[in-house]
Design an enzyme around this catalytic site. Structure first.
Site: not given
Length: 531
Positions: A112, A192
């Site tokens: 995120g 990520s």
């Protein structure tokens, strides 16, 4: 469903996997640290104290305060340091069981961009993994300025979000045996920003000895968005949005402590947008991200990751990316408006070289084709390489270790490729950044009914979950699987597994021609004076 942990008793609940009906226990919203509010804002997390009685662990705790729905709605709270444990078996006080063989533990760190996300089950549900007989844990950590502001002073030394993760891992190692987990076989994995976090834990001297294996999906400590190398300078940009006048970091911290978490979030979001507009060169596009700490006592990141890579103790590593990562960053309009600006924002170069450099890049990726919606794939490839080139470079470092390194490319396109469908509606092949997540975690947000899980999606779910959990169990992702043997990659013999409808082991490097081209482009761009 009551268990006894170091601080007291926890009461959880029983669930069943949507795939098989297998029963498992969930213990949700477990505090692993004191609320990081008031004087604890911008400070490393403080362990939770013991409690009396039985703590209700049937509901998830709040995520960190963040924006959702295209930066319109605000959700979450500053009081957010919770974790969730899902286990096939636990040492229950009321129904005691004897666990003969502790189960491997898998701890997921959410992505995120260090500004949103959580360990919640709406998107990271346990149903697919839990049937493979592992203990699965998720956690929340502080985000944006609350988690990553660094002013180079003890009052705000940086990387609080990473230190939150570390304290959660310590809590897990100390207590996981009560949930049927093996404290000596903990695998951390993330996607990520979560993958960056995983790799940084591998490099940090503070995380040594807590976990034994690692999985990094679409990120490492070397990707372009992993590190803010000017944290103090960018911190004061936040101050300007809040009308702070001055340059004393201690005064600034006191000023920030008197701001509401909502005001900090609004200012952080605006600061990020303005920063990206002025961004030139290879500075991280993230203003709130991990940073090197000036205060070296108990520093999570005391040096640059490239330097820490040379001395860090290697561990078994499963690492890879999706073939169309760049879809998440996809932008036809900005490329059409001025291709050279996009290149300059991502590749540092002398102004006299910009035209020549952008012409070379455009010719390589597009040939004589126009930049338009008809060249979606070419645009996606360009953004994939600009943002993830250093991930390829990470492979070069990683494969020099004496531990096995398994590299993959996820390229499946199916019904649950929700991020491709969102950012490139006419896509029919390939996987965007984060597209693998709905095949690893059950999400009632993306899969409304179990009847939606049909072939080939069902096979992909089974394959990726089998390989990830096999790796956690034995260090070999295809242990016991038929038809494929995923051999480790080495520096001299690079190889990777292509994960699609089928599993195919390929020799060589991922995107080798593109990697070589961009590497030469970077060398050309940084020559000075220009030839």
């Amino acid at each position: 469903m009551i268990v006894n942990v170091r601080e007291g008793k926890l009461e959880g609940t029983t669930n069943k996997s949507v795939l098989t009906g297998k029963e498992y226990y969930s213990f949700l919203g477990i505090r692993y640290a004191k609320p990081p509010i008031g004087d604890l804002r911008f400070q490393p997390p403080v362990p939770i104290e013991k409690w009396n009685g039985i703590l209700d662990a049937k509901n998830e705790g709040s995520p960190c305060i963040q924006y959702t729905n295209e930066n319109i709605d605000i959700i979450g709270s500053e009081d957010c340091l919770f974790l969730n444990i899902h286990t096939p078996e636990a040492i229950l006080l009321l129904l005691p069981s004897k666990i003969k063989i502790p189960k491997p533990v898998m701890v997921f760190i959410h992505g995120g961009a260090f500004v949103n996300g959580s360990g919640g089950s709406k998107t990271l549900g346990p149903d697919y993994l839990i049937i493979h007989d592992v203990v699965y844990v998720t956690l929340n950590y502080r985000l944006h300025s609350l988690g990553f502001l660094n002013l180079g002073i003890s009052e705000c030394s940086g990387n609080c979000g990473l230190k939150d993760q570390l304290l959660a891992l310590k809590w897990i190692k100390e207590n996981i045996n009560q949930f049927g987990g093996d404290r000596n076989n903990i695998t951390i994995f993330g996607e990520s920003a979560g993958a960056i976090s995983v790799h940084l834990h591998m490099l940090s001297p503070l995380s040594k000895g807590i976990f034994s294996k690692t999985i990094a999906q679409s990120g490492t400590a070397l990707v372009s968005f992993s590190l803010n190398e000017n944290p103090t300078e960018t911190a004061f940009k936040l101050g300007r949005e809040l009308d702070f006048v001055g340059n004393d970091p201690k005064e600034f911290v006191e000023f920030l402590k008197n701001q509401s978490a909502e005001n900090l979030l609004k200012a952080a979001e605006k600061t990020q947008r303005l920063y990206c507009k002025e961004l030139i060169g290879t500075a991280s596009p993230l203003i709130f991200a991990p940073s090197i700490e000036v205060i070296k006592n108990d520093a999570f990141l005391p040096d640059h990751p490239k330097n820490l890579l040379k001395t860090a103790e290697p561990l078994p590593f499963l690492v890879g990316l999706n073939d169309k990562e760049g879809r998440l960053i996809y932008s036809v309009q900005s490329l059409q408006e001025d291709f050279s600006i996009v290149i300059k924002q991502n590749i540092p170069c002398h102004y006299s070289k910009i035209k020549e450099l952008s012409d070379k890049v455009q010719k390589f990726y597009f040939g004589d084709k126009p930049i338009c919606s008809e060249t979606d794939d070419e645009i996606s490839n360009l953004y994939t390489d600009l943002y993830f080139l250093n991930l390829y470079e990470s492979f070069q470092y990683i494969t020099k270790s004496n531990f096995p390194v398994y590299i993959y490319e996820f390229s499946f396109y199916g019904k649950f490729n929700v991020f491709s469908q969102r950012f490139m509606k006419n896509a029919t092949t390939g996987a965007s950044h984060a597209d693998e997540l709905p095949y690893l975690f059950y999400s009632n947000k993306f899969c409304k009914n179990i009847s939606e899980i049909k072939e080939p999606e069902k096979t992909v779910i089974n394959n990726i979950c089998s390989m990830w959990t096999n790796f956690a169990k034995t260090g070999n992702p295809t242990d016991g699987m038929k038809d494929v043997e995923w051999k480790p990659s080495t520096f001299d013999n690079p190889r990777y597994l292509q994960i699609n409808k089928d599993l195919t082991l390929k020799e060589g490097k991922i995107f080798e021609k593109r990697f070589s081209f961009l590497k030469n482009i970077y060398e050309f761009a940084t020559e000075y004076p220009p030839k």
